[in-house]
Design a protein around this motif. Structure first.
Motif, mmCIF file in Angstrom:
data_model
loop_
_atom_site.group_PDB
_atom_site.id
_atom_site.type_symbol
_atom_site.label_atom_id
_atom_site.label_comp_id
_atom_site.label_asym_id
_atom_site.label_seq_id
_atom_site.Cartn_x
_atom_site.Cartn_y
_atom_site.Cartn_z
ATOM 1 N N ILE A 1 68.960 49.566 41.874
ATOM 2 C CA ILE A 1 68.360 48.566 42.764
ATOM 3 C C ILE A 1 67.962 47.326 41.965
ATOM 4 N N VAL A 2 67.356 47.555 40.803
ATOM 5 C CA VAL A 2 66.948 46.438 39.939
ATOM 6 C C VAL A 2 68.154 45.594 39.563
ATOM 7 N N GLN A 3 69.244 46.232 39.197
ATOM 8 C CA GLN A 3 70.448 45.504 38.803
ATOM 9 C C GLN A 3 71.048 44.724 39.971
ATOM 10 N N GLN A 4 70.972 45.306 41.165
ATOM 11 C CA GLN A 4 71.454 44.598 42.353
ATOM 12 C C GLN A 4 70.595 43.375 42.652
ATOM 13 N N VAL A 5 69.273 43.533 42.474
ATOM 14 C CA VAL A 5 68.359 42.410 42.696
ATOM 15 C C VAL A 5 68.645 41.291 41.703
ATOM 16 N N ILE A 6 68.856 41.638 40.445
ATOM 17 C CA ILE A 6 69.175 40.621 39.427
ATOM 18 C C ILE A 6 70.459 39.891 39.795
ATOM 19 N N THR A 7 71.456 40.649 40.253
ATOM 20 C CA THR A 7 72.730 40.033 40.643
ATOM 21 C C THR A 7 72.547 39.071 41.809
ATOM 22 N N VAL A 8 71.769 39.500 42.811
ATOM 23 C CA VAL A 8 71.516 38.638 43.974
ATOM 24 C C VAL A 8 70.789 37.361 43.546
ATOM 25 N N LEU A 9 69.755 37.513 42.713
ATOM 26 C CA LEU A 9 68.989 36.350 42.260
ATOM 27 C C LEU A 9 69.843 35.440 41.373
ATOM 28 N N TYR A 10 70.725 36.038 40.590
ATOM 29 C CA TYR A 10 71.645 35.225 39.772
ATOM 30 C C TYR A 10 72.559 34.401 40.681
ATOM 31 N N ASN A 11 73.070 35.036 41.727
ATOM 32 C CA ASN A 11 73.943 34.323 42.667
ATOM 33 C C ASN A 11 73.171 33.202 43.359
ATOM 34 N N MET A 12 71.886 33.439 43.611
ATOM 35 C CA MET A 12 71.062 32.393 44.224
ATOM 36 C C MET A 12 70.895 31.214 43.271
ATOM 37 N N THR A 13 70.685 31.502 41.992
ATOM 38 C CA THR A 13 70.561 30.399 41.026
ATOM 39 C C THR A 13 71.878 29.650 40.906
ATOM 40 N N ALA A 14 72.976 30.371 41.088
ATOM 41 C CA ALA A 14 74.293 29.727 41.007
ATOM 42 C C ALA A 14 74.514 28.774 42.176
ATOM 43 N N THR A 15 73.992 29.127 43.359
ATOM 44 C CA THR A 15 74.186 28.280 44.537
ATOM 45 C C THR A 15 73.459 26.946 44.418
ATOM 46 N N VAL A 16 72.407 26.903 43.577
ATOM 47 C CA VAL A 16 71.671 25.646 43.377
ATOM 48 C C VAL A 16 72.101 24.947 42.088
ATOM 49 N N ASN B 1 71.988 31.396 35.926
ATOM 50 C CA ASN B 1 71.374 31.860 34.687
ATOM 51 C C ASN B 1 70.715 33.214 34.915
ATOM 52 N N TYR B 2 71.140 34.191 34.126
ATOM 53 C CA TYR B 2 70.569 35.532 34.256
ATOM 54 C C TYR B 2 69.113 35.575 33.789
ATOM 55 N N GLY B 3 68.791 34.785 32.788
ATOM 56 C CA GLY B 3 67.409 34.736 32.316
ATOM 57 C C GLY B 3 66.479 34.255 33.414
ATOM 58 N N LEU B 4 66.916 33.218 34.133
ATOM 59 C CA LEU B 4 66.127 32.692 35.246
ATOM 60 C C LEU B 4 66.007 33.730 36.351
ATOM 61 N N ALA B 5 67.084 34.480 36.592
ATOM 62 C CA ALA B 5 67.060 35.531 37.616
ATOM 63 C C ALA B 5 66.039 36.614 37.261
ATOM 64 N N ILE B 6 65.973 36.984 35.984
ATOM 65 C CA ILE B 6 65.013 37.998 35.531
ATOM 66 C C ILE B 6 63.584 37.478 35.689
#
Length: 209
Positions: free
Chosen positions: A7-22, A26-31
């Motif tokens: 679940i944590v890894q899925q959340v990181i992926t979703v948040l990474y994709n959100m940072t990509a849309t803007v 960045n994975y660091g920003l997603a974390i």
């Protein structure tokens, strides 16, 4: 535990994709974002745990005095300790439940970030890849410093010598093991500590009022 780490890894992926849309993939920003969200959601439990732990630590001198006075009378000792808890309005088990709820989540986050498979660039500020340890050791140093500050905030002046020794040992230990951990995991720890420090400051301010 695999369920929580997935679940944590899925959340990181979703948040990474959100940072990509803007435009800031960045994975660091997603974390960082995930850590902030988790700490906000867990704040009620964290608050309860800190209040209980702090109250128990403040009671240590009185508890030791009772233990010394009735060390040969176990029944009287238990009765006096129960009276002390009642007088101080402290439940010795109050801090356990919040901790039991949070521990699986924290462990899931630990394994989720540690074993995360980054797709594409995983750079963050000065770090080429947060899947590897911080080459400049900045995050491990910050992990030790923030752990010390966070622990210092919750430690009463009346703490025992053993507790005060742990105040210095634990940050050094955390900093030491952080040298070998992936930078993404240490980044999570630093941000979590910073959030904890901020939440504790708000709690202290509310108590003063």
């Amino acid at each position: 535990m695999d369920f929580l780490s997935n679940i944590v890894q899925q959340v990181i992926t979703v948040l990474y994709n959100m940072t990509a849309t803007v435009g800031l993939p960045n994975y660091g920003l997603a974390i960082i974002i995930m850590t902030i969200i988790v700490k906000i959601l867990l704040y009620p439990l964290t608050k309860k745990q800190i209040e209980s732990t702090k109250a128990m630590m403040a009671m240590q001198p009185k508890m030791k005095a009772i233990q010394e006075k009735y060390k040969n009378d176990k029944q009287r000792l238990n009765m006096e300790l129960a009276n002390l808890y009642k007088q101080e309005n402290v439940n010795p088990l109050a801090g356990c439940l919040p901790l039991l709820v949070q521990m699986p989540i924290m462990i899931g986050i630990f394994y989720g970030i540690r074993d995360f498979h980054y797709v594409g660039p995983a750079n963050f500020l000065w770090i080429q890849s947060i899947s590897n340890p911080d080459p400049m050791y900045i995050l491990p140093v910050l992990s030790a410093l923030t752990t010390f500050v966070q622990s210092k905030q919750t430690m009463p002046d009346t703490s025992s010598a053993q507790n005060k020794m742990m105040l210095y040992f634990m940050p050094l230990f955390i900093g030491y093991i952080s040298f070998s951990f992936p930078a993404g995991l240490v980044l999570y720890w630093v941000v979590m500590n910073l959030m904890q420090i901020g939440q504790q400051a708000l709690m202290n301010k509310a108590t003063v009022k």
